[in-house]
Design an enzyme around this catalytic site. Structure first.
Site, PDB file in Angstrom:
ATOM      1  N   CYS A   2       0.834  -1.204   0.000  1.00  0.00           N
ATOM      2  CA  CYS A   2       0.000   0.000   0.000  1.00  0.00           C
ATOM      3  C   CYS A   2       0.867   1.251   0.000  1.00  0.00           C
ATOM      4  O   CYS A   2       2.007   1.238   0.444  1.00  0.00           O
ATOM      5  CB  CYS A   2      -0.873   0.009   1.234  1.00  0.00           C
ATOM      6  SG  CYS A   2      -1.819  -1.503   1.431  1.00  0.00           S
ATOM      7  N   ARG A  27       5.015   0.253  -6.596  1.00  0.00           N
ATOM      8  CA  ARG A  27       4.950  -0.681  -5.471  1.00  0.00           C
ATOM      9  C   ARG A  27       3.868  -1.736  -5.687  1.00  0.00           C
ATOM     10  O   ARG A  27       3.787  -2.701  -4.934  1.00  0.00           O
ATOM     11  CB  ARG A  27       4.637   0.087  -4.179  1.00  0.00           C
ATOM     12  CG  ARG A  27       5.726   1.054  -3.761  1.00  0.00           C
ATOM     13  CD  ARG A  27       5.175   2.143  -2.869  1.00  0.00           C
ATOM     14  NE  ARG A  27       4.681   1.650  -1.609  1.00  0.00           N
ATOM     15  CZ  ARG A  27       5.338   1.720  -0.461  1.00  0.00           C
ATOM     16  NH1 ARG A  27       6.534   2.261  -0.412  1.00  0.00           N
ATOM     17  NH2 ARG A  27       4.820   1.265   0.647  1.00  0.00           N
ATOM     18  N   TRP A  75      -2.928  -2.500  -1.645  1.00  0.00           N
ATOM     19  CA  TRP A  75      -2.520  -3.825  -2.125  1.00  0.00           C
ATOM     20  C   TRP A  75      -3.181  -4.784  -1.159  1.00  0.00           C
ATOM     21  O   TRP A  75      -2.804  -4.846   0.008  1.00  0.00           O
ATOM     22  CB  TRP A  75      -0.997  -3.920  -2.058  1.00  0.00           C
ATOM     23  CG  TRP A  75      -0.421  -4.935  -2.975  1.00  0.00           C
ATOM     24  CD1 TRP A  75      -0.508  -4.953  -4.330  1.00  0.00           C
ATOM     25  CD2 TRP A  75       0.354  -6.069  -2.601  1.00  0.00           C
ATOM     26  NE1 TRP A  75       0.176  -6.029  -4.819  1.00  0.00           N
ATOM     27  CE2 TRP A  75       0.712  -6.735  -3.788  1.00  0.00           C
ATOM     28  CE3 TRP A  75       0.783  -6.601  -1.393  1.00  0.00           C
ATOM     29  CZ2 TRP A  75       1.464  -7.888  -3.794  1.00  0.00           C
ATOM     30  CZ3 TRP A  75       1.538  -7.746  -1.411  1.00  0.00           C
ATOM     31  CH2 TRP A  75       1.876  -8.389  -2.596  1.00  0.00           C
ATOM     32  N   ASN A 101      -1.504   1.666   6.202  1.00  0.00           N
ATOM     33  CA  ASN A 101      -0.645   0.590   5.672  1.00  0.00           C
ATOM     34  C   ASN A 101      -0.326  -0.332   6.831  1.00  0.00           C
ATOM     35  O   ASN A 101      -0.142   0.139   7.956  1.00  0.00           O
ATOM     36  CB  ASN A 101       0.688   1.140   5.156  1.00  0.00           C
ATOM     37  CG  ASN A 101       0.541   1.848   3.830  1.00  0.00           C
ATOM     38  OD1 ASN A 101      -0.541   1.907   3.282  1.00  0.00           O
ATOM     39  ND2 ASN A 101       1.640   2.396   3.347  1.00  0.00           N
ATOM     40  N   GLY A 102      -0.190  -1.626   6.560  1.00  0.00           N
ATOM     41  CA  GLY A 102       0.198  -2.556   7.627  1.00  0.00           C
ATOM     42  C   GLY A 102      -0.966  -3.459   8.000  1.00  0.00           C
ATOM     43  O   GLY A 102      -1.907  -3.636   7.231  1.00  0.00           O
ATOM     44  N   GLU A 483      19.292 -22.776  -4.852  1.00  0.00           N
ATOM     45  CA  GLU A 483      18.783 -21.417  -5.012  1.00  0.00           C
ATOM     46  C   GLU A 483      19.924 -20.448  -5.356  1.00  0.00           C
ATOM     47  O   GLU A 483      19.781 -19.591  -6.224  1.00  0.00           O
ATOM     48  CB  GLU A 483      18.028 -20.995  -3.742  1.00  0.00           C
ATOM     49  CG  GLU A 483      17.544 -19.563  -3.707  1.00  0.00           C
ATOM     50  CD  GLU A 483      16.662 -19.142  -4.887  1.00  0.00           C
ATOM     51  OE1 GLU A 483      16.240 -19.995  -5.671  1.00  0.00           O
ATOM     52  OE2 GLU A 483      16.437 -17.925  -5.024  1.00  0.00           O
ATOM     53  N   LYS A 487      20.056 -18.266  -8.831  1.00  0.00           N
ATOM     54  CA  LYS A 487      20.154 -16.808  -8.775  1.00  0.00           C
ATOM     55  C   LYS A 487      21.340 -16.333  -9.598  1.00  0.00           C
ATOM     56  O   LYS A 487      21.236 -15.411 -10.377  1.00  0.00           O
ATOM     57  CB  LYS A 487      20.299 -16.397  -7.311  1.00  0.00           C
ATOM     58  CG  LYS A 487      19.722 -15.099  -6.941  1.00  0.00           C
ATOM     59  CD  LYS A 487      18.272 -15.140  -6.539  1.00  0.00           C
ATOM     60  CE  LYS A 487      17.387 -15.922  -7.464  1.00  0.00           C
ATOM     61  NZ  LYS A 487      16.064 -16.123  -7.017  1.00  0.00           N
ATOM     62  N   GLU A 490      20.800 -16.869 -13.448  1.00  0.00           N
ATOM     63  CA  GLU A 490      19.758 -16.099 -14.141  1.00  0.00           C
ATOM     64  C   GLU A 490      20.107 -14.628 -14.329  1.00  0.00           C
ATOM     65  O   GLU A 490      19.623 -14.012 -15.264  1.00  0.00           O
ATOM     66  CB  GLU A 490      18.389 -16.251 -13.465  1.00  0.00           C
ATOM     67  CG  GLU A 490      18.222 -15.522 -12.150  1.00  0.00           C
ATOM     68  CD  GLU A 490      16.786 -15.596 -11.628  1.00  0.00           C
ATOM     69  OE1 GLU A 490      16.616 -15.907 -10.445  1.00  0.00           O
ATOM     70  OE2 GLU A 490      15.857 -15.325 -12.398  1.00  0.00           O
ATOM     71  N   HIS A 506      30.275 -38.823  -8.430  1.00  0.00           N
ATOM     72  CA  HIS A 506      29.601 -39.729  -9.361  1.00  0.00           C
ATOM     73  C   HIS A 506      29.561 -39.157 -10.774  1.00  0.00           C
ATOM     74  O   HIS A 506      28.683 -39.513 -11.556  1.00  0.00           O
ATOM     75  CB  HIS A 506      28.191 -40.055  -8.842  1.00  0.00           C
ATOM     76  CG  HIS A 506      28.229 -40.743  -7.517  1.00  0.00           C
ATOM     77  ND1 HIS A 506      28.646 -42.046  -7.371  1.00  0.00           N
ATOM     78  CD2 HIS A 506      27.968 -40.294  -6.272  1.00  0.00           C
ATOM     79  CE1 HIS A 506      28.613 -42.374  -6.086  1.00  0.00           C
ATOM     80  NE2 HIS A 506      28.203 -41.328  -5.390  1.00  0.00           N
ATOM     81  N   LYS A 605       8.763 -11.750 -14.985  1.00  0.00           N
ATOM     82  CA  LYS A 605       8.474 -11.850 -13.545  1.00  0.00           C
ATOM     83  C   LYS A 605       7.366 -12.849 -13.276  1.00  0.00           C
ATOM     84  O   LYS A 605       7.414 -13.588 -12.316  1.00  0.00           O
ATOM     85  CB  LYS A 605       8.092 -10.460 -13.009  1.00  0.00           C
ATOM     86  CG  LYS A 605       7.881 -10.407 -11.500  1.00  0.00           C
ATOM     87  CD  LYS A 605       9.175 -10.656 -10.753  1.00  0.00           C
ATOM     88  CE  LYS A 605       8.988 -10.845  -9.280  1.00  0.00           C
ATOM     89  NZ  LYS A 605      10.136 -11.562  -8.655  1.00  0.00           N
TER      90      LYS A 605
HETATM   91  C1  F6R Z   1      13.874 -16.896 -10.004  1.00  0.00           C
HETATM   92  C2  F6R Z   1      12.435 -16.726 -10.051  1.00  0.00           C
HETATM   93  C3  F6R Z   1      11.623 -17.779 -10.695  1.00  0.00           C
HETATM   94  C4  F6R Z   1      10.263 -17.927 -10.002  1.00  0.00           C
HETATM   95  C5  F6R Z   1       9.382 -18.901 -10.776  1.00  0.00           C
HETATM   96  C6  F6R Z   1       8.062 -19.143 -10.069  1.00  0.00           C
HETATM   97  O1  F6R Z   1      14.495 -15.839  -9.342  1.00  0.00           O
HETATM   98  O2  F6R Z   1      11.905 -15.743  -9.595  1.00  0.00           O
HETATM   99  O3  F6R Z   1      12.303 -18.990 -10.725  1.00  0.00           O
HETATM  100  O4  F6R Z   1      10.485 -18.390  -8.687  1.00  0.00           O
HETATM  101  O5  F6R Z   1       9.127 -18.395 -12.059  1.00  0.00           O
HETATM  102  O6  F6R Z   1       7.356 -17.972  -9.895  1.00  0.00           O
HETATM  103  P1  F6R Z   1       6.215 -17.873  -8.838  1.00  0.00           P
HETATM  104  O7  F6R Z   1       6.808 -18.017  -7.482  1.00  0.00           O
HETATM  105  O8  F6R Z   1       5.613 -16.518  -9.050  1.00  0.00           O
HETATM  106  O9  F6R Z   1       5.246 -18.974  -9.138  1.00  0.00           O
END
Ligand code: F6R
Length: 610
Positions: A2, A27, A75, A101-102, A483, A487, A490, A506, A605
């Site tokens: 928010c 945001r 939000w 907010n909150g 992870e 990161k 990508e 292996h 995203k």
């Molecule tokens: C990597 C990343 C992606 C998401 C994946 C799933 O940094 O962000 O691997 O984790 O596309 O996305 P959600 O969590 O939105 O289903």
């Protein structure tokens, strides 16, 4: 997340509020509203959807004229996105108008109490209770009433308030939710974030936690929550408007990495009983006996959310001894998995819209399983279609590379594992108070882990000219390695793989040659010696080993080329802390390689296509 804007001065408040809210659009929001003093009353307009919808409502002859008002972009948290749930909110008489907010944690109790006294609520929000409480507790003095109300509401909040009883005054309250005051000439502002007011002033007060500001057009006074005056220094904002959106950080990713202490705190808020003994999940409404009947759990997710699921699997198995499978959604949906009405399906999805995860959710529901979604986005498809939802409350994540979404997913999964153990009264219930106390320390430990930043930045400079790298770890450290590796690949576009440390020999060991970077995550005490011998295997082939390990670990210092130390934490919870230097490493490797950190090539995203 928010956004709040408030204005008092001589300009047309409508223009200032709409402009300010537009600067907070980044945001994320699902509805917006403004309230302005006009001809002795308060004119209020709100609308679900984009800010343009609100702007249309107050266009031309419908323009609101007046020079004092408050505005909000919402939000959704409590209650779906709708006109009714949009802010500002008022009490029944319209005497008080608020934006918030909150989360007001005790809103249910307050709402019941006020309803019994004859108050009628128009929205499903927790926020509306504040407006009614102000009216109910009216002392004859605006400031005193706000102080009295702030003693009664629990939780995290930033509030902007105005009242017909005392026009010409705005009050702002900050408790664990950011709020700033913009200082102008003959005008003053309230905002949840600096970009909202940068057009008008660069001089601000940053309110501290537990501070109240009383604004008129010519004056701003600040107080603590019991009414004692406080002194403030004026902070001059020197950043550009676009840097301000990123909170002064170069990229959203770095901002989001740094938001993790706050985000983790928000995930925990309201979910631990006051005595610290139990997990509270009011949002899960299972039929009686379901918790006892569950005989297997399937966690289904993609990418980073899947990696969170790998940690969740270990947490749930450890505390409940129910077998858990954790699978990528794109495989799961086509695999004809064996599910029954006693299978619990957990889908984890930041966006709540990922096509493969949604397909798995729908398939599981068709098969008659109960689905729990862990998501960050209220009103998302996952939140609407799952039987039960745990919101992670990370706040909008704008950078494509997921950071705070991951750590808040982990915290949600730990809480859920503890809650399920409680519901099933497993023998491991006795461990819950200590796990909860560990979880409550995580915000502070995450802030300490962020202090590895400059060390990581210089390591990233050396790493960035390599084309290949490996991550290794065992147990939960393997899950974190996956992870870290995702990161790094990508956003740096390096070729990076993560391996269970014991699996190297292996096949993959053939790729370990002189100077190849190997990043070892070493936080699991019970697997320590085993991981150390795998580190020796790669050292014997002259790899360059960077270890992420606990402070005070002398042994590791002798065995590797460089150590990044993180604060000590219960190894069970270590993934939340150990991932932070890895996120920073990917960030800086990407910066050094000159990549578009927030928008890496070929990625989106929200992956809403198969
Ligand atoms: C990597 C990343 C992606 C998401 C994946 C799933 O940094 O962000 O691997 O984790 O596309 O996305 P959600 O969590 O939105 O289903």
């Amino acid at each position: 997340m928010c956004g709040i804007v408030g204005y008092i001065g001589s300009k047309q408040a409508q223009d200032v509020l709409l402009h300010g809210l537009s600067k907070l659009e980044y945001r994320g929001y699902d509805s917006a509203g403004i309230a302005i003093f006009e001809n002795g009353g308060v004119s209020l307009k709100k609308s679900v959807g984009r800010l343009a919808n609100l702007a249309e409502l107050v266009d031309g002859p419908d323009r609101i004229t007046g020079s004092q008002g408050i505005g909000h972009t919402r939000w959704a948290t409590h209650g779906r996105p709708s006109d009714e749930n949009a802010h500002p909110h008022q009490d029944g008489t319209g005497n008080f108008t608020i934006v918030h907010n909150g989360i007001i944690e005790n809103y249910m109790q307050l709402r019941e109490e006020l309803t019994a006294k004859g108050h009628t609520f128009l929205s499903e929000t927790d926020s509306e209770v504040v407006a009614h409480l102000l009216d109910d507790m009216w002392t004859g003095n605006f400031f005193d009433t706000v102080i009295a109300v702030s003693q009664r509401i629990h939780g995290a909040y930033a509030l902007g308030i105005m009242t017909k009883h005392e026009p010409g005054k705005l009050i702002a309250v900050r408790k664990q939710s950011p709020l700033i005051i913009g200082l102008g000439e003959g005008e003053n502002f309230i905002a949840s974030d600096i970009p909202a007011i940068l057009e008008y002033t660069r001089n601000v007060y940053i309110l501290d936690d537990g501070e109240i500001a009383v604004l008129t057009a010519d004056r701003v006074e600040t107080f603590d929550l019991v009414g004692n005056p406080t002194t403030k220094e004026v902070y001059e904002v020197t950043w550009s408007a676009s840097a301000a959106e990123k909170g002064g950080y170069e990229h959203f990713m770095l901002k989001e990495i740094h938001e993790q202490p706050r985000a983790i705190r928000d995930t925990l808020t309201g979910r631990i009983s006051e005595d610290g003994q139990n997990v509270v999940f009011d949002e899960i409404n299972w039929p009686a006996g379901f918790a006892e009947k569950i005989d297997r759990v399937h966690i289904v997710a993609c990418g980073t959310s899947w990696h969170a699921g790998m940690v969740g699997k270990q947490a749930i198995e450890r505390l409940t001894r129910i077998p858990v499978d954790c699978e990528v959604a794109s495989e799961y949906r086509y695999r004809d998995p064996i599910v029954t009405e006693n299978t619990l399906i957990i889908v984890i999805t930041q966006s709540g819209e990922t096509a493969d995860t949604m397909a798995a959710l729908r398939e599981a529901k068709l098969q008659g399983s109960r689905v729990l979604a862990i998501t960050n986005v209220v009103g998302s498809s996952a939140a609407r279609e799952a039987d039960d939802v745990i919101f992670t409350w990370a706040g909008p994540e704008i950078s494509v590379a997921s950071t705070k979404a991951y750590t808040t997913q982990l915290v949600s999964l730990y809480l859920f594992a503890g809650w399920l153990a409680q519901e099933r009264k497993t023998p491991f219930v006795s461990e819950i108070p200590s796990i909860l106390s560990g979880l409550q320390q995580l915000p502070e430990l995450a802030a300490m882990a962020l202090q590895t930043e400059s060390e990581i930045e210089s390591f990233a400079k050396n790493l960035a000219d390599k084309e290949n790298a490996f991550f290794i770890g065992r147990g939960l450290d393997y899950a974190v390695s996956l992870e870290g590796s995702l990161k790094l690949k990508e956003i740096s576009y390096m070729h990076v793989e993560a391996y269970a440390a014991g699996e190297l020999k292996h096949g993959t060991l053939a790729l370990i040659v002189e100077d190849i970077p190997v990043i070892a995550v070493v936080t699991q005490e019970s697997l320590y010696e085993k991981t150390l011998s795998n580190i020796k295997e790669v050292k014997a082939r002259d790899a360059f080993v960077l270890a992420v390990a606990f402070e005070g670990d002398e042994e590791i210092q002798k065995s590797v080329d460089q150590v990044i130390t993180i604060p000590r934490v219960d190894p069970f919870l270590a993934p939340v802390i150990a991932v932070i230097p890895l996120q920073l490493l990917s960030y800086y490797a990407s910066v050094v390689r000159g990549n578009d950190v927030d928008n890496p090539r070929n990625l989106a995203k929200s992956v809403t296509v198969e």
